[in-house]
Motif scaffolding. Structure first.
Motif, PDB file in Angstrom:
ATOM      1  N   ILE A   1       0.810  -1.213   0.000  1.00  0.00           N
ATOM      2  CA  ILE A   1       0.000   0.000   0.000  1.00  0.00           C
ATOM      3  C   ILE A   1       0.849   1.272   0.000  1.00  0.00           C
ATOM      4  N   PHE A   2       2.028   1.236   0.652  1.00  0.00           N
ATOM      5  CA  PHE A   2       2.862   2.441   0.661  1.00  0.00           C
ATOM      6  C   PHE A   2       3.335   2.772  -0.754  1.00  0.00           C
ATOM      7  N   TRP A   3       3.566   1.734  -1.568  1.00  0.00           N
ATOM      8  CA  TRP A   3       4.037   1.939  -2.943  1.00  0.00           C
ATOM      9  C   TRP A   3       2.892   2.424  -3.829  1.00  0.00           C
ATOM     10  N   ILE A   4       1.685   1.978  -3.537  1.00  0.00           N
ATOM     11  CA  ILE A   4       0.507   2.461  -4.249  1.00  0.00           C
ATOM     12  C   ILE A   4       0.324   3.957  -3.977  1.00  0.00           C
ATOM     13  N   GLU A   5       0.587   4.349  -2.746  1.00  0.00           N
ATOM     14  CA  GLU A   5       0.481   5.770  -2.385  1.00  0.00           C
ATOM     15  C   GLU A   5       1.635   6.571  -2.973  1.00  0.00           C
ATOM     16  N   SER A   6       2.843   6.078  -2.797  1.00  0.00           N
ATOM     17  CA  SER A   6       4.024   6.786  -3.264  1.00  0.00           C
ATOM     18  C   SER A   6       4.023   6.970  -4.773  1.00  0.00           C
ATOM     19  N   GLY A   7       3.623   5.913  -5.497  1.00  0.00           N
ATOM     20  CA  GLY A   7       3.603   5.975  -6.954  1.00  0.00           C
ATOM     21  C   GLY A   7       2.352   6.596  -7.534  1.00  0.00           C
ATOM     22  N   GLY A   8       1.404   6.981  -6.680  1.00  0.00           N
ATOM     23  CA  GLY A   8       0.173   7.601  -7.155  1.00  0.00           C
ATOM     24  C   GLY A   8      -0.728   6.661  -7.937  1.00  0.00           C
ATOM     25  N   LEU A   9      -0.572   5.351  -7.734  1.00  0.00           N
ATOM     26  CA  LEU A   9      -1.351   4.396  -8.524  1.00  0.00           C
ATOM     27  C   LEU A   9      -2.845   4.489  -8.261  1.00  0.00           C
TER      28      LEU A   9
END
Length: 340
Positions: A215-223
């Motif tokens: 989830i942090f990568w979904i947030e960080s990458g703006g997915l």
């Protein structure tokens, strides 16, 4: 994320510049080079800078950290590490699986638990993690220093999904990893391998219908901006590995080898503290940033419909890896039973 072509051009220039240097000099230079797969402030970046912090506070060496895109994507930085251009690399088994098929074990769905305490204990105590995997990495000229978890995997899609039937005909982006493709085939979806740099644009233009990441990568990458429906399937944790070029590592003095191991251990303890609560924070940022986001958490009955499909992925893993994969899977399960 939409600047992939520009990144590729920069990558080519950077790689040529590095390759022009003497590999021998690089291997034993006071400045060690370390590349990872994520952005500024993401989990791998935090780990890398904690490693850097320990090395620089306890030696005369410096560590130069390269983030995603600065030297290429995952396959690029692995090639540079194996060539001795980089001393250290952080790469997930999702990409390392092309070199080490057994590393794909982390993509067998519902093999790993999802509660953080059990996951952390497993990584600390597992024989498979701490004894079996270093031997497999060594066969590829890599000194495995630490494996660590980043977060529970979350699927995003163009609509909420609660059953394998609702995955039917959905094009889900996967890493270039055969076993991950097998997982989404088992789930009823159409796995679509893509490098990370193309994912945002592919979601934006409906070339794909979804993807999975912590989830942090979904947030960080703006997915979530282009794939707003979050589905917590409980099928696994994202795992990554930090390693060194083995020739470089073997060329260090015993004192410096211990320095590197201690720095890897120090960064591990720091990252475990860092990821505690990180998923909740990231989800809060996402829901605050967009009113289009939906959050679906599968209940036990819904999860069971997915879980009952996991044996076919295990069978595919054994087909791909043979006896060594079977032995690793047996050890993995024994280690998990011990911590659960």
């Amino acid at each position: 994320m939409t600047k992939n072509k520009t990144l590729r051009k920069l990558v080519g220039a950077s790689c040529l510049s590095l390759a022009a240097m003497s590999v021998v000099n690089l291997a034993y230079a006071d400045t060690w080079r370390y590349a990872h797969e994520e952005y500024d402030g993401d989990v791998q970046d935090v780990y890398a800078h904690k490693f850097k912090e320990y090395v620089e506070e306890n030696s005369d060496h410096n560590v130069q950290v390269f983030r995603f895109g600065e030297l290429g994507e995952s396959d690029d930085i692995m090639e540079q590490t194996q060539a001795g251009i980089l001393q250290f690399v952080n790469q997930s088994p999702g990409f390392t699986g092309s070199l080490i098929p057994e590393a794909q074990i982390f993509f067998i769905p519902y093999l790993m638990p999802t509660d953080m305490e059990t996951v952390i204990t497993f990584f600390r105590e597992s024989q498979a993690i701490n004894e079996n995997f270093p031997k497999l990495y060594a066969e590829q000229g890599l000194e495995l220093l630490k494996m660590y978890p980043e977060g529970e995997m979350v699927v995003t899609a163009d609509e909420p999904i609660t059953s394998p039937e609702e995955f039917s005909n959905k094009k889900i982006r996967v890493m270039t990893n055969p076993l991950l493709s097998a997982t989404y085939e088992a789930f009823g979806a159409v796995p679509t391998p893509l490098p990370w740099g193309e994912v945002y644009g592919a979601l934006q233009t409906n070339m794909i219908d979804g993807q999975e990441n912590p989830i942090f990568w979904i947030e960080s990458g703006g997915l979530y901006e282009v794939s707003p429906n979050l589905i917590f399937t409980g099928h696994g944790w994202f795992t990554t590995a930090m390693m060194a070029n083995q020739d470089f590592f073997n060329g260090l003095s015993e004192e410096e080898q211990q320095l590197v191991r201690d720095a890897a251990d120090y960064a591990f303890e720091e990252i475990i503290e860092h990821i505690d609560g990180l998923a909740d924070e990231a989800l809060a940022k996402i829901t605050e940033a967009s009113d289009k986001v939906t959050v679906t958490r599968l209940d036990e009955k819904q999860i069971e419909a997915f879980r009952e499909r996991s044996p076919q992925v295990e069978e595919r893993f054994i087909e791909m890896t043979g006896d060594s994969g079977q032995q690793l899977l047996d050890q993995f399960k024994a280690d998990l039973e011990a911590v659960q």
